[in-house]
Enzyme design. Sequence first.
Site, PDB file in Angstrom:
ATOM      1  N   ARG A  15       0.827  -1.340  -0.211  1.00 33.98           N
ATOM      2  CA  ARG A  15       0.007   0.063   0.153  1.00 33.98           C
ATOM      3  C   ARG A  15       0.743   1.341   0.084  1.00 33.98           C
ATOM      4  O   ARG A  15       1.217   1.852  -0.966  1.00 33.98           O
ATOM      5  CB  ARG A  15      -0.877  -0.071   1.294  1.00 33.98           C
ATOM      6  CG  ARG A  15      -2.043   1.010   1.147  1.00 33.98           C
ATOM      7  CD  ARG A  15      -1.604   2.272   1.490  1.00 33.98           C
ATOM      8  NE  ARG A  15      -1.001   2.484   2.982  1.00 33.98           N
ATOM      9  CZ  ARG A  15      -0.688   3.316   3.318  1.00 33.98           C
ATOM     10  NH1 ARG A  15      -0.536   4.628   2.562  1.00 33.98           N
ATOM     11  NH2 ARG A  15       0.006   3.645   4.564  1.00 33.98           N
ATOM     12  N   ASP A  16       1.528   1.488   1.137  1.00 30.25           N
ATOM     13  CA  ASP A  16       2.144   2.733   1.259  1.00 30.25           C
ATOM     14  C   ASP A  16       3.427   2.822   0.317  1.00 30.25           C
ATOM     15  O   ASP A  16       4.141   3.766  -0.215  1.00 30.25           O
ATOM     16  CB  ASP A  16       2.890   3.040   2.670  1.00 30.25           C
ATOM     17  CG  ASP A  16       2.918   4.395   2.861  1.00 30.25           C
ATOM     18  OD1 ASP A  16       2.780   5.259   2.043  1.00 30.25           O
ATOM     19  OD2 ASP A  16       3.314   4.763   4.155  1.00 30.25           O
ATOM     20  N   HIS A 207       5.380   4.428  12.619  1.00 32.11           N
ATOM     21  CA  HIS A 207       5.271   4.552  11.168  1.00 32.11           C
ATOM     22  C   HIS A 207       6.329   5.655  10.797  1.00 32.11           C
ATOM     23  O   HIS A 207       5.729   6.820  10.439  1.00 32.11           O
ATOM     24  CB  HIS A 207       3.691   4.723  10.723  1.00 32.11           C
ATOM     25  CG  HIS A 207       3.591   4.585   9.089  1.00 32.11           C
ATOM     26  ND1 HIS A 207       2.972   3.862   8.664  1.00 32.11           N
ATOM     27  CD2 HIS A 207       3.823   5.598   8.396  1.00 32.11           C
ATOM     28  CE1 HIS A 207       2.842   3.979   7.364  1.00 32.11           C
ATOM     29  NE2 HIS A 207       3.415   5.375   7.136  1.00 32.11           N
ATOM     30  N   HIS A 209       9.033   7.413   8.013  1.00 34.74           N
ATOM     31  CA  HIS A 209       9.399   7.459   6.653  1.00 34.74           C
ATOM     32  C   HIS A 209      10.905   8.051   6.875  1.00 34.74           C
ATOM     33  O   HIS A 209      11.156   8.381   8.019  1.00 34.74           O
ATOM     34  CB  HIS A 209       8.789   8.305   5.818  1.00 34.74           C
ATOM     35  CG  HIS A 209       7.337   7.779   5.350  1.00 34.74           C
ATOM     36  ND1 HIS A 209       7.211   7.311   4.103  1.00 34.74           N
ATOM     37  CD2 HIS A 209       6.265   7.513   6.168  1.00 34.74           C
ATOM     38  CE1 HIS A 209       6.007   6.942   3.965  1.00 34.74           C
ATOM     39  NE2 HIS A 209       5.303   7.057   5.140  1.00 34.74           N
ATOM     40  N   CYS A 240       4.025   9.232   0.423  1.00 32.26           N
ATOM     41  CA  CYS A 240       2.610   9.764   0.078  1.00 32.26           C
ATOM     42  C   CYS A 240       2.469  10.898  -0.959  1.00 32.26           C
ATOM     43  O   CYS A 240       3.213  11.862  -0.961  1.00 32.26           O
ATOM     44  CB  CYS A 240       2.225  10.441   1.738  1.00 32.26           C
ATOM     45  SG  CYS A 240       0.530  11.209   1.297  1.00 32.26           S
ATOM     46  N   ASN A 249       9.091   4.411   3.340  1.00 30.07           N
ATOM     47  CA  ASN A 249       9.247   4.111   4.651  1.00 30.07           C
ATOM     48  C   ASN A 249      10.550   3.598   5.019  1.00 30.07           C
ATOM     49  O   ASN A 249      11.288   3.149   4.111  1.00 30.07           O
ATOM     50  CB  ASN A 249       8.011   3.037   4.643  1.00 30.07           C
ATOM     51  CG  ASN A 249       6.642   3.444   4.541  1.00 30.07           C
ATOM     52  OD1 ASN A 249       6.245   3.565   3.336  1.00 30.07           O
ATOM     53  ND2 ASN A 249       5.965   3.736   5.491  1.00 30.07           N
TER      54      ASN A 249
HETATM   55  P1  HMG Z   1     -13.438  13.867  -2.193  1.00 32.92           P
HETATM   56  O1  HMG Z   1     -13.425  14.387  -3.246  1.00 32.92           O
HETATM   57  O2  HMG Z   1     -13.670  15.102  -1.025  1.00 32.92           O
HETATM   58  O3  HMG Z   1     -14.608  12.926  -1.658  1.00 32.92           O
HETATM   59  O4  HMG Z   1     -12.203  13.011  -1.864  1.00 32.92           O
HETATM   60  P2  HMG Z   1     -16.277  12.787  -2.172  1.00 32.92           P
HETATM   61  O5  HMG Z   1     -16.903  12.304  -1.154  1.00 32.92           O
HETATM   62  O6  HMG Z   1     -16.677  14.327  -2.576  1.00 32.92           O
HETATM   63  O7  HMG Z   1     -16.479  12.057  -3.670  1.00 32.92           O
HETATM   64  C1  HMG Z   1     -15.932  12.632  -5.040  1.00 32.92           C
HETATM   65  C2  HMG Z   1     -15.626  11.425  -5.730  1.00 32.92           C
HETATM   66  O8  HMG Z   1     -14.786  10.285  -5.200  1.00 32.92           O
HETATM   67  C3  HMG Z   1     -17.161  10.602  -6.026  1.00 32.92           C
HETATM   68  O9  HMG Z   1     -16.897  10.223  -7.498  1.00 32.92           O
HETATM   69  C4  HMG Z   1     -16.903   9.610  -5.017  1.00 32.92           C
HETATM   70  O10 HMG Z   1     -17.735   8.560  -5.405  1.00 32.92           O
HETATM   71  C5  HMG Z   1     -15.344   9.276  -4.883  1.00 32.92           C
HETATM   72  P3  HMG Z   1     -17.475  11.059  -8.524  1.00 32.92           P
HETATM   73  O11 HMG Z   1     -18.800  11.131  -8.358  1.00 32.92           O
HETATM   74  O12 HMG Z   1     -16.645  12.033  -8.952  1.00 32.92           O
HETATM   75  O13 HMG Z   1     -16.982  10.127  -9.785  1.00 32.92           O
HETATM   76  N1  HMG Z   1     -14.910   8.530  -3.868  1.00 32.92           N
HETATM   77  C6  HMG Z   1     -14.444   7.450  -3.703  1.00 32.92           C
HETATM   78  N2  HMG Z   1     -14.146   6.668  -4.767  1.00 32.92           N
HETATM   79  C7  HMG Z   1     -13.689   5.372  -4.482  1.00 32.92           C
HETATM   80  N3  HMG Z   1     -13.297   5.013  -2.937  1.00 32.92           N
HETATM   81  C8  HMG Z   1     -13.623   5.879  -2.158  1.00 32.92           C
HETATM   82  C9  HMG Z   1     -14.210   7.078  -2.530  1.00 32.92           C
HETATM   83  N4  HMG Z   1     -14.856   7.996  -1.825  1.00 32.92           N
HETATM   84  C10 HMG Z   1     -15.323   9.133  -2.663  1.00 32.92           C
HETATM   85  N5  HMG Z   1     -13.491   5.590  -0.906  1.00 32.92           N
HETATM   86  C11 HMG Z   1     -11.503  11.169  -0.424  1.00 32.92           C
HETATM   87  C12 HMG Z   1     -12.330  12.488  -0.350  1.00 32.92           C
HETATM   88  C13 HMG Z   1     -10.836  10.697   0.957  1.00 32.92           C
HETATM   89  C14 HMG Z   1     -12.365   9.978  -0.974  1.00 32.92           C
HETATM   90  C15 HMG Z   1     -10.245  11.527  -1.358  1.00 32.92           C
HETATM   91  O14 HMG Z   1      -9.578  12.726  -0.787  1.00 32.92           O
HETATM   92  C16 HMG Z   1      -9.072  10.354  -1.092  1.00 32.92           C
HETATM   93  O15 HMG Z   1      -9.379   9.409  -2.105  1.00 32.92           O
HETATM   94  N6  HMG Z   1      -8.067  10.633  -0.724  1.00 32.92           N
HETATM   95  C17 HMG Z   1      -7.074   9.622  -0.620  1.00 32.92           C
HETATM   96  C18 HMG Z   1      -5.545  10.161  -0.122  1.00 32.92           C
HETATM   97  C19 HMG Z   1      -4.621   9.194  -0.015  1.00 32.92           C
HETATM   98  O16 HMG Z   1      -5.063   7.574  -0.313  1.00 32.92           O
HETATM   99  N7  HMG Z   1      -3.395   9.291   0.431  1.00 32.92           N
HETATM  100  C20 HMG Z   1      -2.415   8.420   0.771  1.00 32.92           C
HETATM  101  C21 HMG Z   1      -2.868   7.458   1.809  1.00 32.92           C
HETATM  102  S1  HMG Z   1      -2.470   8.302   3.361  1.00 32.92           S
HETATM  103  C22 HMG Z   1      -0.717   8.105   3.721  1.00 32.92           C
HETATM  104  O17 HMG Z   1      -0.009   7.529   2.825  1.00 32.92           O
HETATM  105  C23 HMG Z   1      -0.097   8.412   4.945  1.00 32.92           C
HETATM  106  C24 HMG Z   1       0.039   7.287   5.929  1.00 32.92           C
HETATM  107  O18 HMG Z   1       0.992   6.240   5.236  1.00 32.92           O
HETATM  108  C25 HMG Z   1       0.726   7.544   7.300  1.00 32.92           C
HETATM  109  C26 HMG Z   1       1.792   8.542   7.216  1.00 32.92           C
HETATM  110  O19 HMG Z   1       3.127   8.085   6.501  1.00 32.92           O
HETATM  111  O20 HMG Z   1       1.950   9.683   7.916  1.00 32.92           O
HETATM  112  C27 HMG Z   1      -1.221   6.446   6.133  1.00 32.92           C
HETATM  113 MG    MG Z   2       3.021   6.399   5.393  1.00 34.17          MG
END
Ligand code: HMG
Ligand code: MG
Length: 299
Positions: A15-16, A207, A209, A240, A249
């Site tokens: 994933r990450d 966690h 990086h 990210c 990471n």
């Molecule tokens: P949004 O645009 O505010 O959501 O995104 P929305 O509810 O307004 O929906 C907009 C569109 O997204 C719609 O589709 C929804 O159906 C779709 P459209 O009508 O435009 O075709 N949608 C989805 N589709 C699939 N799966 C879903 C989903 N939700 C809505 N779950 C949202 C909000 C959270 C979805 C968006 O901002 C997003 O997907 N963000 C993800 C960012 C991400 O994955 N970042 C990386 C992971 S975090 C990380 O790496 C840090 C970590 O490792 C820890 C660290 O290192 O600190 C964990």
């Molecule tokens: Mg991370």
Amino acid sequence: MAFPKHVRLVEVGPRDGLQNEPEPITTATKLALIDRLGAAGIRYIEAASFVSPKWVPQMADHREVMTGITRRDGVTYAALTPNLKGLEAALECGVEEVAVFGAASEAFSQKNINCSVAESLARFEPVLERAQQAGVRVRGYVSCVLGCPYEGEIAPAKVAEVSKALYEMGCYEVSLGDTIGVGTPLKAKRMLEAVSHEVPMAQLAAHFHDTYGQALANLYAVLEEGIAVVDSSVAGLGGCPYAKGASGNVASEDVIYLLNGLGIETGIDLDALAATGTWITQAIGRPNRSKVGVALAAK
Ligand code: HMG
Ligand code: MG
């Protein structure tokens, strides 16, 4: 405090590690990676992310990945679920555990999940309720615990506040993310001290990086304080997409080598893990960021 006797490794490579890769990676490669990690003795694998494919295209095959895994006994295959839509999809695919992900930085929260910290916590509540109904445990992440790419310094009190909210909401574990790898050991200890006043140490994970090469030093520091769950990524893959400059990471191989040297058990076969790191970096054409992995491959 003494070092823990046993550490649980949370492998976030699929994933990450892969979410930020610019070139498409086939579902078959992801599944082979997950299988090799399980064969190396890893008992917790974050396999996929049920986020918007527009936001993170590399994770768009989350359904195929989650349903395609040849499950091994005793291994938990988890996924990120930022909202109810993601959770429902993950549940349909038989996910065993999920994670919600928040941040200690307002700016990062907006960039990463398009809402404020308070809005994110409100969004997670129904996710936790629904997951509990389904008998699925939920992990909570807090990003930017040692610094933010947009806001700079982050107060330990803010990290503690968000961690407490996730814990009280029902997250069984809170993983503290140094998203951009800017922390140093004393800073990590101080942050952990603040958080551990609100959430028991046994319910916290590190966690880290490795952007600035400090991740192992930071881990050593928090292990000394009693952290016994470590998130890492095979070959040090990762980053990210919404944290500019965030590199991989801490490498799982390097963590296992350190833990072996400290006499801390993990149940993981370092040679098999290192071979997996060599294989995946060749398969996706990326450098192996694990020093231990590179050294073992050269033997
Ligand atoms: P949004 O645009 O505010 O959501 O995104 P929305 O509810 O307004 O929906 C907009 C569109 O997204 C719609 O589709 C929804 O159906 C779709 P459209 O009508 O435009 O075709 N949608 C989805 N589709 C699939 N799966 C879903 C989903 N939700 C809505 N779950 C949202 C909000 C959270 C979805 C968006 O901002 C997003 O997907 N963000 C993800 C960012 C991400 O994955 N970042 C990386 C992971 S975090 C990380 O790496 C840090 C970590 O490792 C820890 C660290 O290192 O600190 C964990
Ligand atoms: Mg991370």
